[in-house]
Design a protein around this motif. Structure first.
Motif, PDB file in Angstrom:
ATOM      1  N   ASN A  46       0.808  -1.213   0.000  1.00 34.95           N
ATOM      2  CA  ASN A  46       0.000   0.000   0.000  1.00 34.95           C
ATOM      3  C   ASN A  46       0.847   1.271   0.000  1.00 34.95           C
ATOM      4  N   ALA A  47       2.026   1.206   0.563  1.00 32.35           N
ATOM      5  CA  ALA A  47       2.887   2.385   0.610  1.00 32.35           C
ATOM      6  C   ALA A  47       3.469   2.727  -0.759  1.00 32.35           C
ATOM      7  N   LYS A  48       3.631   1.711  -1.582  1.00 34.25           N
ATOM      8  CA  LYS A  48       4.273   1.905  -2.890  1.00 34.25           C
ATOM      9  C   LYS A  48       3.298   1.797  -4.056  1.00 34.25           C
ATOM     10  N   ASN A  49       2.021   1.553  -3.765  1.00 37.87           N
ATOM     11  CA  ASN A  49       1.019   1.364  -4.837  1.00 37.87           C
ATOM     12  C   ASN A  49       1.514   0.335  -5.856  1.00 37.87           C
ATOM     13  N   THR A  50       2.004  -0.755  -5.337  1.00 36.51           N
ATOM     14  CA  THR A  50       2.602  -1.788  -6.185  1.00 36.51           C
ATOM     15  C   THR A  50       2.018  -3.145  -5.824  1.00 36.51           C
ATOM     16  N   VAL A  51       1.794  -3.947  -6.843  1.00 39.69           N
ATOM     17  CA  VAL A  51       1.349  -5.325  -6.657  1.00 39.69           C
ATOM     18  C   VAL A  51       2.465  -6.234  -7.145  1.00 39.69           C
ATOM     19  N   TYR A  52       2.774  -7.220  -6.339  1.00 41.64           N
ATOM     20  CA  TYR A  52       3.864  -8.149  -6.653  1.00 41.64           C
ATOM     21  C   TYR A  52       3.315  -9.534  -6.965  1.00 41.64           C
ATOM     22  N   LEU A  53       4.088 -10.278  -7.733  1.00 39.68           N
ATOM     23  CA  LEU A  53       3.825 -11.693  -7.932  1.00 39.68           C
ATOM     24  C   LEU A  53       5.123 -12.433  -7.664  1.00 39.68           C
ATOM     25  N   GLN A  54       5.185 -13.092  -6.517  1.00 44.43           N
ATOM     26  CA  GLN A  54       6.342 -13.909  -6.180  1.00 44.43           C
ATOM     27  C   GLN A  54       6.138 -15.286  -6.775  1.00 44.43           C
ATOM     28  N   MET A  55       7.057 -15.691  -7.616  1.00 43.13           N
ATOM     29  CA  MET A  55       6.930 -16.967  -8.316  1.00 43.13           C
ATOM     30  C   MET A  55       8.073 -17.880  -7.889  1.00 43.13           C
ATOM     31  N   ASN A  56       7.727 -18.968  -7.226  1.00 42.83           N
ATOM     32  CA  ASN A  56       8.699 -19.952  -6.770  1.00 42.83           C
ATOM     33  C   ASN A  56       8.484 -21.275  -7.492  1.00 42.83           C
ATOM     34  N   SER A  57       9.477 -22.133  -7.412  1.00 44.67           N
ATOM     35  CA  SER A  57       9.388 -23.470  -8.030  1.00 44.67           C
ATOM     36  C   SER A  57       8.914 -23.369  -9.478  1.00 44.67           C
ATOM     37  N   LEU A  58       9.533 -22.480 -10.211  1.00 47.23           N
ATOM     38  CA  LEU A  58       9.099 -22.228 -11.585  1.00 47.23           C
ATOM     39  C   LEU A  58       9.312 -23.455 -12.466  1.00 47.23           C
ATOM     40  N   LYS A  59       8.402 -23.620 -13.407  1.00 44.32           N
ATOM     41  CA  LYS A  59       8.433 -24.744 -14.336  1.00 44.32           C
ATOM     42  C   LYS A  59       8.518 -24.203 -15.770  1.00 44.32           C
ATOM     43  N   PRO A  60       9.024 -24.998 -16.695  1.00 40.93           N
ATOM     44  CA  PRO A  60       9.079 -24.538 -18.093  1.00 40.93           C
ATOM     45  C   PRO A  60       7.720 -24.091 -18.618  1.00 40.93           C
ATOM     46  N   GLU A  61       6.655 -24.728 -18.146  1.00 45.36           N
ATOM     47  CA  GLU A  61       5.321 -24.349 -18.619  1.00 45.36           C
ATOM     48  C   GLU A  61       4.847 -23.004 -18.077  1.00 45.36           C
ATOM     49  N   ASP A  62       5.609 -22.408 -17.172  1.00 47.07           N
ATOM     50  CA  ASP A  62       5.307 -21.049 -16.714  1.00 47.07           C
ATOM     51  C   ASP A  62       5.847 -19.989 -17.683  1.00 47.07           C
ATOM     52  N   THR A  63       6.597 -20.421 -18.661  1.00 48.30           N
ATOM     53  CA  THR A  63       7.147 -19.486 -19.640  1.00 48.30           C
ATOM     54  C   THR A  63       6.019 -18.764 -20.376  1.00 48.30           C
ATOM     55  N   ALA A  64       6.061 -17.434 -20.336  1.00 52.05           N
ATOM     56  CA  ALA A  64       5.000 -16.629 -20.942  1.00 52.05           C
ATOM     57  C   ALA A  64       5.350 -15.152 -20.791  1.00 52.05           C
ATOM     58  N   VAL A  65       4.585 -14.326 -21.473  1.00 53.25           N
ATOM     59  CA  VAL A  65       4.618 -12.895 -21.191  1.00 53.25           C
ATOM     60  C   VAL A  65       3.583 -12.638 -20.101  1.00 53.25           C
ATOM     61  N   TYR A  66       4.007 -11.988 -19.046  1.00 51.98           N
ATOM     62  CA  TYR A  66       3.146 -11.725 -17.899  1.00 51.98           C
ATOM     63  C   TYR A  66       2.711 -10.258 -17.930  1.00 51.98           C
ATOM     64  N   TYR A  67       1.438 -10.045 -17.680  1.00 53.75           N
ATOM     65  CA  TYR A  67       0.845  -8.716 -17.679  1.00 53.75           C
ATOM     66  C   TYR A  67       0.119  -8.489 -16.357  1.00 53.75           C
ATOM     67  N   CYS A  68      -0.057  -7.244 -16.003  1.00 51.01           N
ATOM     68  CA  CYS A  68      -0.942  -6.918 -14.886  1.00 51.01           C
ATOM     69  C   CYS A  68      -2.027  -5.972 -15.395  1.00 51.01           C
ATOM     70  N   ASN A  69      -3.170  -6.047 -14.769  1.00 52.09           N
ATOM     71  CA  ASN A  69      -4.295  -5.223 -15.177  1.00 52.09           C
ATOM     72  C   ASN A  69      -5.284  -5.161 -14.027  1.00 52.09           C
ATOM     73  N   SER A  70      -6.132  -4.162 -14.030  1.00 51.90           N
ATOM     74  CA  SER A  70      -7.220  -4.115 -13.066  1.00 51.90           C
ATOM     75  C   SER A  70      -8.390  -4.906 -13.632  1.00 51.90           C
ATOM     76  N   GLY A  71      -9.164  -5.498 -12.748  1.00 50.76           N
ATOM     77  CA  GLY A  71     -10.268  -6.315 -13.213  1.00 50.76           C
ATOM     78  C   GLY A  71     -10.995  -6.971 -12.065  1.00 50.76           C
ATOM     79  N   THR A  72     -11.690  -8.041 -12.345  1.00 52.56           N
ATOM     80  CA  THR A  72     -12.433  -8.761 -11.329  1.00 52.56           C
ATOM     81  C   THR A  72     -11.555  -9.823 -10.669  1.00 52.56           C
ATOM     82  N   LEU A  73     -11.936 -10.244  -9.480  1.00 50.86           N
ATOM     83  CA  LEU A  73     -11.161 -11.245  -8.751  1.00 50.86           C
ATOM     84  C   LEU A  73     -11.148 -12.587  -9.484  1.00 50.86           C
TER      85      LEU A  73
END
Length: 118
Positions: A72-99
């Motif tokens: 909340n202090a930085k107005n930033t949303v993070y995605l911590q990704m652990n145990s990554l797999k080859p199938e996680d390979t992609a272009v990642y985007y962020c956007n506002s939307g529904t849950l």
């Protein structure tokens, strides 16, 4: 509104990365923010989302490996990704939307590329 994702890169399978999404203050205080990804030849899909009250939703394949959070202090949303797999390979985007990820409110940015080598 167009949100900017950053933090992607090349990582070996089993490794970790943290993605960041800088969100304008008004959007941050009002909207659910989600992380989405699009792999080559596939449709874009929601990976994780977090509401303004901290409720979260994850795509099944990332549960237990990825964690979405808000600073909340930085107005930033993070995605911590652990145990990554080859199938996680992609272009990642962020956007506002529904849950649920069924609807997005903003324009898509350039995204950040995550490549997981085997």
């Amino acid at each position: 509104v167009q949100l900017q994702a950053s933090g992607g890169g090349l990582v070996q399978a089993g490794g970790s990365l943290r993605l960041s999404c800088a969100v304008p203050r008004r959007t941050f205080s009002r909207d659910t923010i989600g992380w989405y990804r699009q792999a080559p030849g596939k449709q874009r899909e929601m990976v994780a989302a977090i509401s303004i009250d901290g409720s979260t939703n994850y795509e099944d394949s990332v549960k237990g490996r990825f964690t979405i959070s808000r600073d909340n202090a930085k107005n930033t949303v993070y995605l911590q990704m652990n145990s990554l797999k080859p199938e996680d390979t992609a272009v990642y985007y962020c956007n506002s939307g529904t849950l649920s990820g069924g609807m997005v409110f903003g324009r898509w940015g350039q995204g950040t590329l995550v490549t997981v080598s085997s």
